[in-house]
Design an enzyme around this catalytic site. Structure first.
Site, short mmCIF file in Angstrom:
data_model
loop_
_atom_site.label_atom_id
_atom_site.label_comp_id
_atom_site.label_asym_id
_atom_site.label_seq_id
_atom_site.Cartn_x
_atom_site.Cartn_y
_atom_site.Cartn_z
N HIS A 113 3.84 -2.20 3.06
CA HIS A 113 3.93 -0.85 2.50
C HIS A 113 5.26 -0.69 1.78
CE1 HIS A 113 0.91 -0.63 5.69
NE2 HIS A 113 0.36 0.33 4.97
N HIS A 125 -5.93 2.48 -3.99
CA HIS A 125 -5.93 2.73 -2.55
C HIS A 125 -6.62 4.06 -2.30
CE1 HIS A 125 -4.87 1.97 1.49
NE2 HIS A 125 -3.80 2.77 1.57
N ASP A 149 0.82 -1.22 0.00
CA ASP A 149 0.00 0.00 0.00
C ASP A 149 0.85 1.27 0.00
OD1 ASP A 149 -1.94 -1.89 0.36
OD2 ASP A 149 -2.86 -0.96 2.13
N ASP A 150 0.22 2.34 -0.38
CA ASP A 150 0.72 3.72 -0.18
C ASP A 150 1.79 4.18 -1.17
OD1 ASP A 150 -1.02 3.61 1.91
OD2 ASP A 150 0.45 3.92 3.50
N HIS A 207 -5.10 9.88 -0.06
CA HIS A 207 -4.84 9.20 1.22
C HIS A 207 -5.11 10.13 2.40
CE1 HIS A 207 -3.02 6.30 4.00
NE2 HIS A 207 -3.14 5.43 3.02
ZN ZN Z 1 -2.67 3.35 3.25
#
Ligand code: ZN
Length: 430
Positions: free
Chosen positions: A390, A281, A232-233, A285
């Site tokens: 991540h 995602h 993620d991210d 964010h």
């Molecule tokens: Zn995230």
């Protein structure tokens, strides 16, 4: 003597007979430097009654003190080639200073004799009993990892080694390397490093090479032993390094991407080109923004979907909520929104994926060893092993190769999420 206090001698200069001698004024020329060994001349001159008088005197500054030899350490044995081990010898001289580099020694009849002379020829000699022998084996130090993992057919690159012997010094060139490595076949192999010093003392060490199968994922196939690595991210500064590692083992993963950082647009493209799944995602964010209303969430989702499509051509409908569908943070902004959003995505034909394995890289740890342990301990057969990680965390990237080794050596397949992948859902808390 050198460094003594030489004072120019007073003399009585007379004119006349012994009895009628009268002192005459004179001048002294020439200086004696008592700090410097050498021969100096001093002249005494006077004029008296129209006559010129001159007396020359020779002064010698000499060094008669012998240098000092200082031995540090105890003598046990010396090498057959004359090398002295564990002992340091220094020499200092009152006139020359440190003259360690002038020390000479020789070994004969189980004695070692040190000799040093200063520049004036004063010599000091010291003698010790020694045993001439060498029964210590050389040391071999391996650079790089041990064991080393290789994906099948991956070329082995020797990370190097150094061999040091107490008597012979660096004997790396004498190392004989042999190996039974066959990169075409899975298995555990050894590279042997053997070295012998000039006295016949031998040492051998091994490096373990583990050849593991490459990941063999086929689209559309289902696996009882499957691992979904999800990142993620990103993309971020460590993502390319991660992509290279995944590539070596042909591991396919899923990247749940964000969209606000344009510096990594090329990396986003590369993720897709390497056969990984791009999941959505969040563009921003930003929890406060996306969880304040369904519209805000959907706008943000469409924004990241557009961006992914623009850079990859792929229209992703695979989603991961920031914080997961079970997050309670969203309560602060809009009570009930997670229930609404999950239903909405369902209606719109999207699929969302939470996780069932926490790597711990979201705050619990920064230690790659802990990440490896968290993940490998949780992986089980007959489970959609969905690992939350991540790629913006360098320690996660450092852990990934060992997770891959674990999976591949234990018969797991690393698969990317597709629209056919069974959804892993948390329970909704808001
Ligand atoms: Zn995230």
């Amino acid at each position: 003597m050198v460094n003594s206090n030489y004072v120019n001698e007073r003399i009585n200069l007379c004119y006349g007979t012994k009895h009628t001698c009268k002192n005459i004024n004179y001048k002294i020329k020439g200086k004696v430097d008592t700090k410097k060994v050498g021969t100096y001349f001093v002249t005494y001159e006077a004029n008296y009654k129209g006559k010129h008088f001159k007396i020359e005197k020779e002064v010698k500054v000499v060094d008669k003190k012998s240098p000092k030899l200082v031995i540090e350490g105890a003598f046990t044995n010396v090498c057959p080639n004359g090398k002295v081990k564990d002992v340091k010898v220094r020499a200092s001289d009152n006139y020359d200073g440190d003259i360690t580099d002038k020390i000479e020694y020789k070994i004969s009849d189980n004695k070692i004799i040190y000799k040093v002379s200063d520049s004036s020829g004063n010599t000091t000699r010291k003698e010790f009993d020694v045993i001439i022998m060498d029964n210590e084996k050389p040391t071999i130090i391996l650079n790089g990892d041990n064991p080393i993992y290789l994906a099948k057919n991956e070329k082995y690159k020797e990370p190097g080694y150094v061999a040091i012997d107490d008597c012979d010094g660096n004997i790396t060139e004498e190392v004989i390397v042999t190996s039974n490595l066959d990169i075409k076949k899975e298995g555990t192999y050894y590279i042997n490093y053997e070295v012998t010093d000039s006295s016949g003392n031998k040492n051998t060490i091994k490096r373990e090479i583990i050849v593991i199968p490459k990941n063999n994922y086929e689209e559309g196939k289902t696996y009882d032993k499957v691992i979904y690595l999800t990142f993620d991210d990103g993309p971020g500064p460590y993502t390319e390094k991660l992509l290279d590692i995944l590539d070596r083992y042909n591991v396919k993963a899923t990247f749940f991407v964000t969209g606000y950082d344009d510096r990594y647009n090329d990396v986003l493209k590369k993720e897709y080109e390497k056969g990984h799944t791009i999941g959505l995602h969040s563009f921003s964010h930003n929890y406060g923004l996306i969880y304040s209303s369904v519209d805000n969430y959907l706008n943000d989702l469409l924004k990241i979907q557009d961006k992914v499509k623009r850079y990859t051509g792929f229209e992703s409908k695979i989603v991961r909520f920031p914080g997961g569908s079970s997050n309670t943070v969203s309560k602060k902004y809009a009570p009930g929104i997670m229930s609404e959003l999950t239903n909405k995505l369902n209606e719109m034909g999207y699929k969302y994926y939470d996780w069932n394995i926490l790597s711990g890289d979201a705050g619990e740890t920064t230690d790659p060893n802990v990440i490896v342990k968290n993940v490998t301990n949780a992986i089980k057969e007959n489970k959609e092993n969905m690992v939350l990680m991540h790629d913006i965390k360098p320690y996660t990237v450092d852990a990934i190769e060992r997770i891959i080794h674990y999976g591949l050596t234990n018969g797991y397949t690393f698969a990317p999420i597709t629209m056919d992948t069974k959804e892993v859902h948390h329970s909704i808390n808001n």
